[in-house]
Design an enzyme around this catalytic site. Structure first.
Site, short mmCIF file in Angstrom:
data_model
loop_
_atom_site.label_atom_id
_atom_site.label_comp_id
_atom_site.label_asym_id
_atom_site.label_seq_id
_atom_site.Cartn_x
_atom_site.Cartn_y
_atom_site.Cartn_z
N THR A 154 71.98 77.39 42.40
CA THR A 154 71.73 77.39 40.99
C THR A 154 70.89 76.10 40.73
OG1 THR A 154 74.23 77.79 40.92
CG2 THR A 154 73.20 76.86 39.09
N THR A 155 69.76 76.32 40.00
CA THR A 155 68.85 75.38 39.56
C THR A 155 68.67 75.17 38.35
OG1 THR A 155 67.12 77.25 39.57
CG2 THR A 155 67.20 75.93 41.65
#
Lengths: 248, 236
Positions: free
Chosen positions: B14-15
């Site tokens: 998850t960026t």
């Protein structure tokens, strides 16, 4: 004679519905030296008689701290006890790491019982040859549990296991109604009195062969040191449960 | 369509969040703890999902809210509910305290942070146990902080002054509610991703109470808006 036909392994039932290997494992517990536990509303006390393999040797410890709020006393195969002790300590540490609070006592005893039961249902394993008295305090209150090689566990107000433990249990049966409201000192003296009933005629209680561990709602698990043990054993001379009744 | 991750079998991380919830404001008051959120989930700058309940009841005396990726919020609610159910498995009547949940969440967040795949959330765990109020913040890194008041997101910038001036830890429930309403009023004016419908929930000795959604009062009928007073200068 029929016993020997069905006792080879854990995966064989006897016609009477017994698992002989498990029963034999319980015998190993009865061969261990006596240990007992008793609890009041505030405290739990564990007392055990330590054995000395020979005059040259030290005395075998029988009580182990699991966590600040929990301790065990063992009877039976010490090597098996160490395995369970390590397991319990690891579980308590993990619980503390995750939740920052103490492992509920009943839940840990349940886990030990589950582990023990596992060993009774396999062809290639043998049951643990040790019985534990687990003393612990948690938000649910003050606890004393007994675990068996069979995987059963029970909660007690007071209990004694090991050799000649029946004598101690008889003492408990007469006096356990006093334990709930006893002070810590009275509880220790009751424990020592019960152990005294279980020793042989030529033996005597001294600070070397007796082990007393105490646990309380505001008291982390500690062993009584040699001096304290000496003092309590001396107090035994003048201690009588009858006097406790008169106080109440 | 074949994605790169499917070819190489790489784990995705998850960026950046996709569907996000706004600020959470939580205060202790005399007798309990109160948590307030708005009811909007944004899809970037679009106000996509309104009337979303973003405060979850975890157990009889614990509530949980967070700002950040909403799917992570839903997942955390499931994880915490799992723990509560374990009491049923062991059949021993032992229920985790709010502090147990807070610490568990801190450990979970830290573990995921260490794998550079975080739960994209600022979490707030609130509860009331054994006569004591409990309020803690667990952030995206797994930092765990217990406090008397907690703000996440833009509320940390706009609302701390209001809280400082009008709240103290022994105020009444109504006073605390008013402070939170005032904070969300300010947030609606200043935070682009905020909404004027909010929801309050509080935990006290009797247990958890989650209230109905309510609209904060806002004033838009300023003369400057109505009569466009400044325009006169430009047309002259």
């Amino acid at each position: 004679m029929l016993k020997h036909l069905y006792d080879t392994d854990c995966v064989t039932w006897s016609p009477q519905g017994k698992l002989f290997q498990v029963e034999y494992a319980m015998e190993a517990v009865k061969q261990g030296s006596i240990c007992l536990g008793l609890k009041s509303n505030e405290n739990v006390v564990l007392c055990s008689l330590k054995r000395q393999p020979s005059e040259l040797a030290g005395y075998q410890e029988k009580q182990f701290k699991i966590d600040d709020h929990m301790a065990i006393a063992i009877a039976g195969l010490t090597a098996d006890a160490r395995v369970l002790c390590k397991y319990m300590r690891t579980e308590c540490l993990e619980y503390k790491y995750t939740y920052e609070s103490h492992h509920p006592v009943g839940r840990l005893v349940f886990k030990v019982a589950e582990k023990s039961q596992h060993k009774t249902q396999s062809g290639a394993k043998r049951p643990y040859g040790v019985g534990l008295l687990v003393a612990g305090i948690d938000p649910n209150g003050v606890h004393l549990f007994e675990t068996c090689p069979s995987g059963n566990y029970y909660e007690y107000k007071c209990q004694a296991i090991g050799s000649r433990s029946q004598a101690a249990r008889t003492y408990f049966e007469s006096w356990f109604h006093l334990f709930e409201k006893s002070t810590l000192e009275q509880l220790i003296l009751h424990g020592l009195s019960a152990i005294k009933k279980a020793i042989m005629e030529d033996e005597e209680l001294n600070e070397k062969n007796v082990e007393v561990g105490i646990l309380g709602k505001n008291l982390k698990f500690t062993h009584l040191n040699a001096q304290e043990l000496k003092d309590y054993i001396a107090k035994l001379e003048t201690f009588s449960p009858n006097s406790q009744i008169q106080q109440e | 369509m074949i994605f790169n991750s499917e070819i190489s079998g790489q784990q995705q991380h998850t960026t950046s969040p996709v569907v996000t919830g706004g600020s959470v404001i939580a205060l202790v008051y005399n007798g309990g703890v109160i948590v307030g959120t708005d009811t909007l989930c944004s899809y970037g700058s679009m106000a996509a999902f309104k009337n979303v309940q973003k405060i979850a009841q975890i157990s009889k005396n614990t509530i949980y809210a967070s700002s950040g990726e909403f799917s992570d919020f839903q997942q955390v609610v499931k994880e915490l509910a799992k723990i509560d159910r374990s009491a049923l498995q062991y059949d021993d009547g032992v229920h985790p305290s709010p502090k147990d949940y807070g610490n568990f969440l801190a450990r979970l967040s830290y573990k995921k942070r260490c794998k550079i795949n975080p739960l994209y959330l600022q979490n707030v765990v609130a509860g009331f146990h054994n006569g004591e109020r409990y309020l803690a913040l667990v952030d995206i890194y797994g930092t765990y902080l217990e406090s008397n008041f907690i703000t996440t997101g833009f509320a940390s910038y706009f609302c701390k002054a209001i809280i400082s001036n009008y709240w103290n830890e022994n105020c009444t429930l109504d006073q605390a509610k008013q402070v939170i309403r005032e904070c969300f009023k300010v947030l609606f004016c200043r935070d682009c991703r905020a909404h004027d419908v909010i929801q309050l929930a509080y935990v006290d000795e009797q247990g958890t109470h989650i209230e109905e959604q309510e609209r904060v009062d806002t004033k838009w009928d300023f003369n400057g808006f109505k009569f466009r007073a400044n325009e006169k200068l430009h047309t002259q």
